[in-house]
Write a protein that holds these residues in place. Structure first.
Motif, PDB file in Angstrom:
ATOM      1  N   GLN B 185       0.668  -1.255   0.138  1.00  0.00           N
ATOM      2  CA  GLN B 185      -0.039  -0.081   0.119  1.00  0.00           C
ATOM      3  C   GLN B 185       0.870   1.349   0.025  1.00  0.00           C
ATOM      4  O   GLN B 185       0.609   2.449  -0.657  1.00  0.00           O
ATOM      5  N   VAL B 186       1.988   1.189   0.558  1.00  0.00           N
ATOM      6  CA  VAL B 186       2.816   2.226   0.688  1.00  0.00           C
ATOM      7  C   VAL B 186       3.533   2.628  -0.816  1.00  0.00           C
ATOM      8  O   VAL B 186       3.787   3.503  -1.290  1.00  0.00           O
ATOM      9  N   ALA B 187       3.857   1.637  -1.607  1.00  0.00           N
ATOM     10  CA  ALA B 187       4.365   1.739  -2.764  1.00  0.00           C
ATOM     11  C   ALA B 187       3.174   2.262  -3.921  1.00  0.00           C
ATOM     12  O   ALA B 187       3.664   3.094  -4.463  1.00  0.00           O
ATOM     13  N   VAL B 188       2.199   1.736  -3.657  1.00  0.00           N
ATOM     14  CA  VAL B 188       1.111   2.141  -4.589  1.00  0.00           C
ATOM     15  C   VAL B 188       0.853   3.650  -4.226  1.00  0.00           C
ATOM     16  O   VAL B 188       0.477   4.355  -5.131  1.00  0.00           O
ATOM     17  N   HIS B 189       0.681   3.990  -2.916  1.00  0.00           N
ATOM     18  CA  HIS B 189       0.435   5.290  -2.401  1.00  0.00           C
ATOM     19  C   HIS B 189       1.400   6.312  -3.075  1.00  0.00           C
ATOM     20  O   HIS B 189       1.062   7.628  -3.441  1.00  0.00           O
ATOM     21  N   ALA B 190       2.655   5.781  -3.409  1.00  0.00           N
ATOM     22  CA  ALA B 190       3.847   6.729  -3.837  1.00  0.00           C
ATOM     23  C   ALA B 190       3.428   6.998  -5.242  1.00  0.00           C
ATOM     24  O   ALA B 190       3.441   8.055  -5.873  1.00  0.00           O
ATOM     25  N   ILE B 191       3.131   5.900  -6.079  1.00  0.00           N
ATOM     26  CA  ILE B 191       2.928   6.169  -7.660  1.00  0.00           C
ATOM     27  C   ILE B 191       1.619   6.762  -7.565  1.00  0.00           C
ATOM     28  O   ILE B 191       1.514   7.705  -8.600  1.00  0.00           O
ATOM     29  N   ARG B 192       0.676   6.751  -6.848  1.00  0.00           N
ATOM     30  CA  ARG B 192      -0.538   7.227  -7.007  1.00  0.00           C
ATOM     31  C   ARG B 192      -0.651   8.869  -6.839  1.00  0.00           C
ATOM     32  O   ARG B 192      -1.019   9.788  -7.613  1.00  0.00           O
ATOM     33  N   ASN B 193       0.078   9.137  -5.683  1.00  0.00           N
ATOM     34  CA  ASN B 193       0.472  10.685  -5.690  1.00  0.00           C
ATOM     35  C   ASN B 193       1.351  11.199  -6.595  1.00  0.00           C
ATOM     36  O   ASN B 193       0.930  12.231  -6.769  1.00  0.00           O
ATOM     37  N   LEU B 194       2.245  10.537  -6.981  1.00  0.00           N
ATOM     38  CA  LEU B 194       3.153  11.190  -7.965  1.00  0.00           C
ATOM     39  C   LEU B 194       2.233  11.527  -9.315  1.00  0.00           C
ATOM     40  O   LEU B 194       2.661  12.494 -10.066  1.00  0.00           O
ATOM     41  N   ALA B 195       1.289  10.276  -9.619  1.00  0.00           N
ATOM     42  CA  ALA B 195       0.815  10.507 -10.795  1.00  0.00           C
ATOM     43  C   ALA B 195      -0.105  11.811 -10.789  1.00  0.00           C
ATOM     44  O   ALA B 195      -0.359  12.463 -11.816  1.00  0.00           O
ATOM     45  N   ARG B 196      -0.741  11.981  -9.616  1.00  0.00           N
ATOM     46  CA  ARG B 196      -1.642  12.775  -9.355  1.00  0.00           C
ATOM     47  C   ARG B 196      -1.067  14.246  -9.492  1.00  0.00           C
ATOM     48  O   ARG B 196      -1.601  15.320 -10.080  1.00  0.00           O
ATOM     49  N   ILE B 197       0.199  14.243  -8.919  1.00  0.00           N
ATOM     50  CA  ILE B 197       0.957  15.446  -9.045  1.00  0.00           C
ATOM     51  C   ILE B 197       1.196  15.740 -10.643  1.00  0.00           C
ATOM     52  O   ILE B 197       1.231  17.124 -10.959  1.00  0.00           O
ATOM     53  N   GLY B 198       1.257  14.720 -11.407  1.00  0.00           N
ATOM     54  CA  GLY B 198       1.890  14.998 -12.504  1.00  0.00           C
ATOM     55  C   GLY B 198       0.783  15.240 -13.620  1.00  0.00           C
ATOM     56  O   GLY B 198       0.937  15.815 -14.906  1.00  0.00           O
ATOM     57  N   PHE B 199      -0.401  14.912 -13.402  1.00  0.00           N
ATOM     58  CA  PHE B 199      -1.461  15.193 -14.253  1.00  0.00           C
ATOM     59  C   PHE B 199      -1.623  16.593 -15.246  1.00  0.00           C
ATOM     60  O   PHE B 199      -1.434  17.496 -14.451  1.00  0.00           O
ATOM     61  N   GLY B 200      -1.656  16.365 -16.276  1.00  0.00           N
ATOM     62  CA  GLY B 200      -1.514  17.781 -17.077  1.00  0.00           C
ATOM     63  C   GLY B 200      -0.210  17.827 -17.650  1.00  0.00           C
ATOM     64  O   GLY B 200      -0.185  18.104 -18.956  1.00  0.00           O
ATOM     65  N   THR B 201       0.864  17.490 -16.908  1.00  0.00           N
ATOM     66  CA  THR B 201       2.170  17.647 -17.506  1.00  0.00           C
ATOM     67  C   THR B 201       2.504  16.014 -18.186  1.00  0.00           C
ATOM     68  O   THR B 201       3.297  16.170 -18.998  1.00  0.00           O
ATOM     69  N   VAL B 202       2.100  15.131 -17.577  1.00  0.00           N
ATOM     70  CA  VAL B 202       2.409  13.884 -17.823  1.00  0.00           C
ATOM     71  C   VAL B 202       1.345  12.803 -17.746  1.00  0.00           C
ATOM     72  O   VAL B 202       0.201  13.276 -17.235  1.00  0.00           O
ATOM     73  N   SER B 203       1.217  11.853 -18.610  1.00  0.00           N
ATOM     74  CA  SER B 203       0.068  10.465 -18.145  1.00  0.00           C
ATOM     75  C   SER B 203       0.639   9.562 -17.986  1.00  0.00           C
ATOM     76  O   SER B 203       1.922   9.105 -18.618  1.00  0.00           O
ATOM     77  N   VAL B 204      -0.107   8.726 -17.417  1.00  0.00           N
ATOM     78  CA  VAL B 204       0.433   7.152 -17.103  1.00  0.00           C
ATOM     79  C   VAL B 204       0.322   6.300 -18.323  1.00  0.00           C
ATOM     80  O   VAL B 204      -0.645   6.458 -18.969  1.00  0.00           O
ATOM     81  N   ARG B 205       1.457   6.145 -18.704  1.00  0.00           N
ATOM     82  CA  ARG B 205       1.496   5.103 -19.904  1.00  0.00           C
ATOM     83  C   ARG B 205       1.103   3.648 -19.655  1.00  0.00           C
ATOM     84  O   ARG B 205       0.392   2.929 -20.249  1.00  0.00           O
ATOM     85  N   TRP B 206       1.825   3.151 -18.760  1.00  0.00           N
ATOM     86  CA  TRP B 206       1.456   1.842 -18.027  1.00  0.00           C
ATOM     87  C   TRP B 206       2.085   1.500 -16.601  1.00  0.00           C
ATOM     88  O   TRP B 206       2.981   2.734 -16.467  1.00  0.00           O
ATOM     89  N   SER B 207       1.407   0.721 -15.984  1.00  0.00           N
ATOM     90  CA  SER B 207       2.232   0.564 -14.476  1.00  0.00           C
ATOM     91  C   SER B 207       2.267  -0.933 -14.158  1.00  0.00           C
ATOM     92  O   SER B 207       1.358  -1.682 -14.931  1.00  0.00           O
ATOM     93  N   GLN B 208       2.968  -1.568 -13.386  1.00  0.00           N
ATOM     94  CA  GLN B 208       3.191  -2.703 -13.011  1.00  0.00           C
ATOM     95  C   GLN B 208       3.348  -2.873 -11.480  1.00  0.00           C
ATOM     96  O   GLN B 208       3.989  -2.284 -10.927  1.00  0.00           O
ATOM     97  N   LEU B 209       2.483  -3.690 -11.391  1.00  0.00           N
ATOM     98  CA  LEU B 209       2.866  -4.250  -9.432  1.00  0.00           C
ATOM     99  C   LEU B 209       3.527  -5.313  -9.565  1.00  0.00           C
ATOM    100  O   LEU B 209       3.301  -6.333 -10.332  1.00  0.00           O
ATOM    101  N   GLY B 210       4.324  -5.431  -8.402  1.00  0.00           N
ATOM    102  CA  GLY B 210       5.171  -6.615  -8.362  1.00  0.00           C
ATOM    103  C   GLY B 210       5.137  -6.964  -6.711  1.00  0.00           C
ATOM    104  O   GLY B 210       5.052  -6.312  -5.800  1.00  0.00           O
TER     105      GLY B 210
END
Lengths: 389, 420
Positions: B185-210
């Protein structure tokens, strides 16, 4: 794609047969309370067994290599020649387990450190017990028959492949494309029935049956699927059809390789475990290429290949079936039923002399075919061990 | 009545919060493989000479994301890297992604942290950033950010390897973010919040859980298993061997005159290897071991010894063939046959549920850090694709290459050497 046909033969080069030898490898050690669980310590100059006799039944030898080179362990018949069971390739400090169903009698054990000479030998006695296995004296005859029949089958399929490929390339070169398309899947049926054998020729296989995506960088795309793409270019974006000269080049190359394959097939001999492994291998081809619609990407004739793989697997199974019926009747019965179930599924997709094209199958139909392959493949993965048991 | 603070920092307890504020991490930094004492949350400093998340003792969980940059504005891209740097430093310290926090802001605004990590410790979170070749020159050949002349020579799309069946929606990307933590949940939280900060400037192309690391990056760690059931990563480059790291992982200042900015960084190869699990499971044990070249139990090479014994590729085996089969994975990718080239592998097992046919959609999400992909990855992958027995059971569906800039000093932003 490669198959386990030859690799498995290497690991389980088991002449076996006359008696009841099987082998399996794994961890675990001898059980002090179980007289049928023995340990063997194979060093560079000694072969020490935890006991020199055991009651008849299923014996396990946990062979540990304390020497400095690879060793092997054999259970031989009283004559010291006939291999009842063997386990190979035991590296230093490693152990492998050998399981063998042995009737009462006199035997010879041998460790072979360095795999040289006749090994370090000792007499071994299996005493009578109430777990005495039933020995079928006709095993060797069944094996000989199965091996001879399978060789004939492969030669026959190869001959038909050559005949139909000759006809196919003539049609293709003559630009009689409708007739070439009509013959394509039918001709390939004979390749797919013996695919595990054909693929064992690692030089011919990529030239004859490679899919475009599987090529090495710089390797030329040739063979069946090159011609397939040219005959069914609908899914190829911006495709440039082959010229007449290019057609002749690829067609002649395919025919030359098919002729070479047919020549080499005449020289092949088979062991019973190779035949059983080939049956498993053909179903793996179905699971990884045909049921997913990847094999015949351009022509969508995957179900023809599917049927042909199943044909070949069934022939291989039926060849060893009399042996399995004596050793594991439940497995033989399960395999017979699962082959029949899968065949019924395939039959439901027949259209005229052929099948539906892959893109005419619904997702549910593909799933049902895949389930049928899994249902058959799981017991089929135990066939070789049963044949050798 | 005063508002009750329930930020992550508040819940960590005084000791941990103090440590976080001071930046004096009780545990952490590359090379310290010891598990954290219960009272001291495991945290790694975001700042340093190299980015964290490379030699850091491998955490158990991964969320990896690739982004495409939507803007052509260099300043906007730099602003995002600054914002990401700030958020990453906060989250790896166990703080909320934003300065306000998940529950401390105005009730008429969405919070600047998404909140699912409230109450969770830092969990050894590392966040590692990389730049793809398309950041330097896009698909149409445009130098959107004025950095094309600084593109490292080795930063190109990887060549097609035999058996690659790439899904563009699982491949490539302008930017990547690797988030590793011991709590998913901590790893997902990090990507989720970084993606959110980036909306507009970047878009998520793909992501992978491991889940489940498939390597060790420190001598203090046990070797884990991949989904073939075999130990993986036995001979990995380890954090403690700084000579090996300098030879095989870190880019040196003199490596590429166009890319001095990459000194102290690395290259990251990311590839999604789907395993044909059901077919593999039907292979006899002896065959599985022959394909891998090691025993399934202790992981010893088939030439004997224990897990850490060096393989003897010349040792004769039965039937006139080497006891370690020529087409075994161990032999095909071993440094002995690749001029000594090694990788720092950091891959994860993945299971994305089941596919349309009911098979496990599972495999190994391969991550490797190398000093130069032209010498330390491409020839090895090519050889594996051509001749490795394991390829029969693998399908490559995703692939990407990134340049991973050096570490970030306090007050700087990630990738600053590229844009400065």
């Amino acid at each position: 794609m490669r198959t386990p046909l030859l690799i498995a033969g290497l690991l389980l080069s088991a002449p076996v047969l006359a008696a009841c030898g099987t082998e399996s490898t794994g961890g675990g050690g001898g059980d002090a309370d179980d007289p049928r669980a023995l340990t063997v310590e194979s060093s560079d100059d000694a072969c020490e067994l935890s006991a020199s006799e055991a009651p008849a039944g299923t014996l396990t030898f946990d062979v540990a290599n304390s020497g400095s080179q690879v060793t092997e362990f054999y259970l031989l018949g009283e004559d010291g020649l006939r291999i009842v069971a063997e386990v190979e390739n035991i590296g230093p400090d490693l152990n492998r387990e050998l399981t063998v169903t042995a009737p009462a009698g006199s035997y010879v054990t041998a460790c072979k450190p360095g795999m040289k000479g006749e090994g370090i030998r000792a007499d071994f006695t299996v005493t009578a017990s109430d777990e005495e296995p039933v020995v079928d004296a006709d095993d060797q005859a069944l094996v000989d028959q199965a091996v001879a029949n399978y060789a004939s089958y492969v030669e026959d399929q190869s001959a038909q492949l050559l005949e139909k490929t000759t006809e196919f390339v003539e049609l293709y070169k003559a630009e009689d494309d409708d007739a070439a398309r009509a013959l394509y899947a039918d001709a390939r049926t004979h390749w797919e029935r013996i695919e595990t054998v054909a693929e064992s020729f690692g030089d011919l296989d990529p030239m004859m049956d490679a899919r475009e995506a599987d090529l090495e960088p710089g390797a030329e795309f040739t063979g069946w699927h090159r011609v397939e793409k040219d005959l069914w270019p609908a899914r190829a974006e911006g495709y440039t059809p082959l010229t007449e000269d290019e057609r002749a080049l690829y067609a002649d190359d395919l025919l030359a390789n098919t002729t070479e394959l047919d020549t080499r097939v005449q020289e092949l001999t088979y062991t019973i475990d190779q035949i059983a492994n080939g049956s498993r291998g053909l179903l793996e081809e179905v699971a990884t290429g045909k049921v997913t619609g990847e094999e015949e990407y351009w022509s969508r004739t995957d179900l023809w290949d599917f049927q042909a793989n199943v044909d070949g697997a069934k022939v291989a199974f039926e060849g060893v079936q009399p042996i399995v019926e004596g050793k594991d009747p439940e497995l033989a019965n399960a395999l017979e039923n699962r082959f029949a179930e899968l065949q019924a599924l395939l039959d439901s997709h027949r259209v005229g002399d052929g099948f539906k094209y892959y893109d005419e199958l619904t997702p549910d139909e593909v799933k049902a075919l895949s389930d049928g392959v899994n249902a058959l493949s799981e017991p089929l993965s135990r066939l070789t061990a049963a044949v050798l048991s | 009545m005063p508002k009750v603070k329930v930020s992550r920092r508040g819940l960590l307890g005084g000791g941990a919060a103090a440590a976080g504020v001071a930046g004096a991490f009780a545990v952490g930094r590359a090379g310290d493989g010891a598990p954290a004492a219960a009272a001291t949350p495991l945290a790694y400093d975001f700042h340093g000479a190299h980015q964290a998340g490379i030699v850091t003792p491998m955490q158990d969980r991964l969320h990896f994301a690739a982004f495409d940059v939507r803007t052509d504005d260099r300043d906007e891209l730099v602003a995002l890297l600054q914002a990401w740097t700030d958020a990453a430093a906060r989250m790896t310290a166990g703080l909320d992604a934003g300065a306000v926090g998940a529950v401390d802001g105005a009730s008429n605004l969405p919070p600047d942290d998404t909140g699912e990590a409230i109450g969770l410790p830092p969990s050894g979170l590392t966040i590692t950033f990389g730049f793809g070749p398309s950041l330097f020159l896009d698909a149409d050949g445009n130098d959107r950010f004025g950095i094309a002349d600084r593109r490292p020579e080795a930063l190109r799309e990887l060549p097609h390897f035999p058996a690659d069946n790439l899904d563009p929606a699982r491949s490539y990307g302008d930017l990547c973010v690797q988030a590793c933590a011991n709590d998913p949940q901590v790893a997902v939280h990090a990507i989720r919040n970084l993606a959110r900060i980036g909306f507009g400037t970047v878009s998520v192309r793909w992501s992978q859980l491991g889940f489940g690391r498939t390597s060790t990056t420190s001598v203090g760690q046990d070797t884990p298993r991949n989904l073939f059931g075999f130990k993986d990563g036995t001979a990995n480059v380890k954090a403690e061997d700084t000579t090996e790291l300098d030879s095989h992982v870190w880019v040196d200042a003199g490596d590429d005159p166009k890319a001095e900015w990459l000194a102290g960084g690395s290259y990251l190869v990311a590839r999604r290897f789907n395993m044909t699990i059901e077919v593999w499971d039907r292979q006899p044990l002896g065959d599985q071991e022959a394909f891998v070249g090691r025993t399934k139990g202790v992981g010893a090479p088939l030439s004997g010894g224990d897990e850490l014994t060096a393989p003897d590729f010349d040792m004769p085996g039965s039937n006139g063939a080497p006891v370690i089969a020529t087409d075994s994975h161990l032999r095909q990718v071993h440094p002995d046959f690749h001029g000594g080239a090694k990788m720092l592998r950091r891959g994860y097992n993945f299971v994305d549920g089941s596919d349309d046919l009911g098979g496990l959609d599972a495999g190994l999400f391969f991550l490797a850090y190398v000093r130069n992909p032209d010498t330390h990855f491409i020839p090895i992958q090519l050889q594996m694709a051509k001749a490795d027995a394991l390829m029969e059971y693998l399908k490559v569906r995703g692939s990407a290459l990134f340049a991973v800039p050096p570490g970030v000093a306090k007050g700087d932003y990630v990738g600053e050497s590229l844009f400065a």
